[in-house]
Design a protein around this motif. Structure first.
Motif, mmCIF file in Angstrom:
data_model
loop_
_atom_site.group_PDB
_atom_site.id
_atom_site.type_symbol
_atom_site.label_atom_id
_atom_site.label_comp_id
_atom_site.label_asym_id
_atom_site.label_seq_id
_atom_site.Cartn_x
_atom_site.Cartn_y
_atom_site.Cartn_z
ATOM 1 N N CYS A 22 -27.436 61.953 -85.085
ATOM 2 C CA CYS A 22 -27.637 61.753 -83.651
ATOM 3 C C CYS A 22 -29.064 61.289 -83.385
ATOM 4 O O CYS A 22 -30.028 61.950 -83.766
ATOM 5 C CB CYS A 22 -27.345 63.042 -82.905
ATOM 6 S SG CYS A 22 -27.544 62.883 -81.132
ATOM 7 N N CYS A 25 -30.905 63.540 -80.129
ATOM 8 C CA CYS A 25 -31.551 64.837 -80.308
ATOM 9 C C CYS A 25 -32.137 64.990 -81.704
ATOM 10 O O CYS A 25 -32.773 66.000 -82.003
ATOM 11 C CB CYS A 25 -30.544 65.951 -80.062
ATOM 12 S SG CYS A 25 -29.205 65.973 -81.282
ATOM 13 N N CYS A 64 -27.101 68.877 -76.555
ATOM 14 C CA CYS A 64 -27.049 67.414 -76.598
ATOM 15 C C CYS A 64 -25.659 66.913 -76.229
ATOM 16 O O CYS A 64 -24.677 67.309 -76.839
ATOM 17 C CB CYS A 64 -27.428 66.929 -77.993
ATOM 18 S SG CYS A 64 -27.298 65.160 -78.170
ATOM 19 N N MET A 66 -24.542 63.911 -76.562
ATOM 20 C CA MET A 66 -24.027 62.988 -77.573
ATOM 21 C C MET A 66 -23.349 63.735 -78.703
ATOM 22 O O MET A 66 -22.415 63.256 -79.323
ATOM 23 C CB MET A 66 -25.158 62.126 -78.131
ATOM 24 C CG MET A 66 -25.884 61.296 -77.081
ATOM 25 S SD MET A 66 -24.800 60.175 -76.170
ATOM 26 C CE MET A 66 -24.594 58.905 -77.411
ATOM 27 N N CYS A 67 -23.823 64.940 -78.992
ATOM 28 C CA CYS A 67 -23.249 65.722 -80.077
ATOM 29 C C CYS A 67 -21.973 66.439 -79.640
ATOM 30 O O CYS A 67 -21.115 66.725 -80.450
ATOM 31 C CB CYS A 67 -24.250 66.764 -80.568
ATOM 32 S SG CYS A 67 -25.598 66.052 -81.515
#
Ligand SMILES: [Zn+2]
Ligand SMILES: [Zn+2]
Length: 69
Positions: A22, A25, A64, A66-67
């Motif tokens: 990622c 982060c 995060c 995105m995670c």
């Protein structure tokens, strides 16, 4: 030779994607709150009082996004 180099570059990029590290982060799973930037002060004010940011924890960090997805 030129073709070969381009092929290697594509392979490297695919390898990079495959690792799915990622970039948001840095694989820590947490990022600085984008609403208060870690300052814990909400951009919105209520009767001239800064409200505490409701989007993050007491340290001004959030999981995060995105995670999570
Ligand atoms: Zn916040
Ligand atoms: Zn992340």
């Amino acid at each position: 030779m030129e073709w070969n180099e381009k092929g290697q570059l594509a392979e490297m990029l695919e390898e990079f994607k495959g690792r799915q590290k990622c970039t948001t982060c840095g694989d820590t799973g947490y990022t600085l709150c984008s609403s208060c930037r870690g300052g814990k002060k909400s951009p919105k004010t209520f009767h001239n009082t800064n409200l505490r940011c409701a989007f993050c924890d007491e340290n001004g960090i959030v999981p995060c996004k995105m995670c999570l997805c």
